[in-house]
Design an enzyme around this catalytic site. Structure first.
Site, PDB file in Angstrom:
ATOM      1  N   GLU A  76       4.118  -6.068  -1.643  1.00 53.27           N
ATOM      2  CA  GLU A  76       4.231  -5.472  -2.981  1.00 53.27           C
ATOM      3  C   GLU A  76       4.155  -6.568  -4.043  1.00 53.27           C
ATOM      4  O   GLU A  76       4.807  -7.597  -3.929  1.00 53.27           O
ATOM      5  CB  GLU A  76       5.566  -4.737  -3.085  1.00 53.27           C
ATOM      6  CG  GLU A  76       5.724  -4.001  -4.384  1.00 53.27           C
ATOM      7  CD  GLU A  76       7.063  -3.278  -4.448  1.00 53.27           C
ATOM      8  OE1 GLU A  76       7.752  -3.488  -5.441  1.00 53.27           O
ATOM      9  OE2 GLU A  76       7.392  -2.516  -3.536  1.00 53.27           O
ATOM     10  N   HIS A 108       3.696   3.804  -6.992  1.00 51.67           N
ATOM     11  CA  HIS A 108       4.872   4.599  -7.364  1.00 51.67           C
ATOM     12  C   HIS A 108       4.639   5.382  -8.653  1.00 51.67           C
ATOM     13  O   HIS A 108       5.462   6.175  -9.061  1.00 51.67           O
ATOM     14  CB  HIS A 108       6.110   3.704  -7.506  1.00 51.67           C
ATOM     15  CG  HIS A 108       6.465   3.033  -6.219  1.00 51.67           C
ATOM     16  ND1 HIS A 108       5.933   1.814  -5.861  1.00 51.67           N
ATOM     17  CD2 HIS A 108       7.266   3.423  -5.196  1.00 51.67           C
ATOM     18  CE1 HIS A 108       6.408   1.487  -4.666  1.00 51.67           C
ATOM     19  NE2 HIS A 108       7.203   2.432  -4.245  1.00 51.67           N
TER      20      HIS A 108
END
Length: 621
Positions: free
Chosen positions: A527, A557
């Protein structure tokens, strides 16, 4: 109060509030958080005044940062804050609560000298050394909240052992001042065992959820006061004994295999650059190869199919047909998008830990054991009650089915041992690393079976490696050593031409980058976009990384669809600090929670950005 319940309002303490804050966007990273103490204390005073008016007789301040590595400046802030609040707190009983670890000696000294505080709370499950400090002396006349019932796990308390601890503490602070408590709030455990109607009776007798923990606290308090419920205590002792001696807990073959791991650090024989060369000959990937992290959107239809199969409303044949159709759709989509290394989309999986736990021995599952993860998102952690092994292959069927649908490499998708451990309720009768090594051996069997079945790229996710890190620096090295070792065990036996990927998310990795390198994976996808590309700063600071790496190029997200230019710009920032031949292009995380309307254009733009840069790099040559 209006309901006639005498309740204790709980506030996060002022110093912890600041120490756990972070500078807002645009503020210097070095901004001294504690410089705001004088600004927030008047607000605390207002709240305290309002609580007094409302009729509060006790107030609890949570100051869990007292268990961390604090310097003298930080410790002085506690002293200063409570001196400042002392007059506002007069007339109240004030509890300062700590949890999750031992309180170091200097912090204990600061805490127990705080002005205006009448009670101190300690986690005596994860803070066994704190017991010695308490025995060394607590200021007289203060209450001790003894956290002897574990608020972070689901095992029934060993009441006899807790009673012995409490009696020794009673000798120090006196009966009047000793309060029986949980080790921390009950937020971290499931709600009520009564809701578990399908759980095996024997295993159920070993457990206590939040409602049962309250009963345990009361039983211990009554026993201390001379009203011991003998029947309750003897049933508890019988359950403890049954757990200790149950043949379901111990598997000698597993114990032997785990013991045999000692003495080797399980590294692949060839170094990573030689392995990457061998893999490239076999895989023949372009530069800046594209892939995704694993899952594709879980549609309502897909969830319905799984639910109906579980409820036996559709046959196994119908289920397999439906899942294969879904995999085929996902494979076709990736081929149309021209992604280089494919995934099968994980349509058969409910949760990345539960899916594996259900197929491993030593695991039990609840129907309603939900625990808050963050915000409104809850998870249902598996319970590891015994030695872990893999009775049968777990993913081979689906991975090989997916590989037959394409000529491109198809990633085998596994969850790593450390993540399975950190996202489960773990047995407390042996060290965590022992359980982790057992899980690693089970995953190793699966990795080797995938390789035999012709899967040449295997991803072993370690999303939760960072979050198992102990709170204090002195304990980091030991944890990272066994966690990274567990990961290496899973893939030590594969050939050089088999490419091992791992994926990490939800964390700040900069302080553990050397351990990540030590995992010795061939490719790590990690990430990056969600954390403002903090990760890249490590490489700017000169950390050398020779394996394949895919810092996420967009945040999954959010429903936002990034443009080709934006993704190309992100990749260019990565190329400024990483070698062209090791960089991969991928999203931050799996796509399970997104909709196809977002996923398709985002991946289209991601592939377009990679192709754009390949062309630019080729013409620059």
């Amino acid at each position: 109060m209006q309901l006639g319940v005498d309740t204790v309002p709980v506030l996060i303490g002022p110093v912890t509030y600041l120490l756990l804050s972070k500078p807002a966007k645009g503020v210097e990273k070095t901004f001294p958080l504690l410089s705001l103490l004088d600004k927030i204390l008047p607000i605390y005073k207002e709240v305290i005044a309002e609580l007094k008016v409302a009729g509060a007789s006790w107030i609890q301040f949570d100051e869990p940062t007292l268990v961390m590595d604090l310097d003298s400046h930080q410790l002085k802030a506690f002293t200063k804050a409570y001196v400042e609040l002392e007059s506002s707190l007069s007339g109240l009983n004030v509890l300062v609560e700590t949890y999750f670890a031992d309180v170091p000696a200097d912090a204990f000294k600061t805490l127990t000298a705080l002005k205006g505080v009448t009670a101190f709370g300690f986690d005596l499950i994860r803070g066994t050394k704190t017991l010695d400090l308490i025995k060394g002396g607590l200021p007289s006349g203060k209450y001790l909240f003894a956290g002897v019932v574990d608020g972070r796990n689901i095992w029934a308390n060993d009441l006899d052992a807790s009673l012995i601890t409490l009696k020794s503490l009673e000798g120090i602070v006196g009966n009047e001042k000793l309060v029986v408590s949980t080790s921390c709030s009950l937020l971290h455990t499931a709600v009520d065992l009564v809701n578990e109607t399908k759980l095996d009776t024997e295993i159920k007798s070993w457990l206590a959820f939040a409602a049962q923990k309250v009963v345990e606290v009361n039983a211990l308090a009554k026993a201390l006061a001379g009203q011991k419920d003998e029947a309750f205590f003897s049933a508890n002792a019988a359950a403890q004994a049954s757990r200790k001696n149950s043949p379901r807990v111990t598997n000698e073959a597993v114990q032997k295999a785990a013991a045999a791991l000692r003495g080797s650090d399980h590294r692949r024989a060839t170094n990573v650059s030689a392995r990457l060369d061998a893999q490239q000959k076999k895989l023949n990937l372009p530069i800046l190869p594209t892939t995704t992290i694993g899952s594709f959107p879980q549609t309502i239809e897909l969830r319905r199919v799984r639910r109906e199969y579980k409820a036996k409303k559709i046959s196994e044949e119908e289920y397999v047909k439906a899942i294969k159709e879904e995999i085929s759709k996902v494979v076709k989509l990736q081929e149309e998008l021209d992604i280089d290394v494919l995934v099968h989309g994980e349509p058969e999986r409910n949760d990345m830990v539960e899916y594996f736990g259900e197929q491993l021995s030593g695991f039990a599952f609840t129907a309603n054991g939900w625990v808050q993860s963050y915000g409104s998102r809850c998870v249902k952690p598996p319970i590891i009650y015994g030695d872990v092994s893999r009775p049968n292959p777990m993913t081979i069927f689906w991975s090989t089915a997916a590989q037959t649908m394409t000529q491109r490499p198809m990633k085998g998708m596994l969850t790593g041992p450390v993540t399975i451990l950190n996202w489960s309720f773990v047995r407390n009768d042996q060290p965590r690393f022992e359980t982790c090594y057992q899980i690693a051996l089970a995953i190793k069997d699966e990795v080797e079976d995938l390789e035999k079945a012709g899967i040449t790229v295997i991803q072993i996710d370690e999303a939760a490696l960072r979050e198992g890190l102990p709170l204090r620096k002195a304990e980091h090295a030991f944890y990272l050593d066994w966690a990274v070792h567990s990961f290496r065990i899973t893939n030590v036996g594969v050939q050089d031409t088999t490419q091992i990927h791992t994926h990490m998310c939800y964390s700040n990795f900069n302080d553990i980058i050397h351990s990540i390198i030590d995992m010795d994976a061939d490719v790590i996808t990690i990430e990056n976009s969600r954390s403002d590309e903090k990760l890249l700063s490590v490489f700017r600071e000169g950390v050398k990384y020779g394996a394949g790496i895919g810092p996420g190029v967009y945040d999954i997200h959010s429903p936002r669809i990034p443009s080709t230019e934006e993704i190309a710009d992100r990749i260019n920032k990565m190329l400024a600090v990483l070698e062209t031949n090791i960089l991969w292009v991928n999203p931050d995380c799996g796509l399970k929670t997104r909709k196809y309307a977002e996923v398709k254009p985002a991946l289209q733009n991601m592939v377009a950005a990679a192709k754009l840069l390949r062309t630019e790099l080729a013409s620059a040559k």
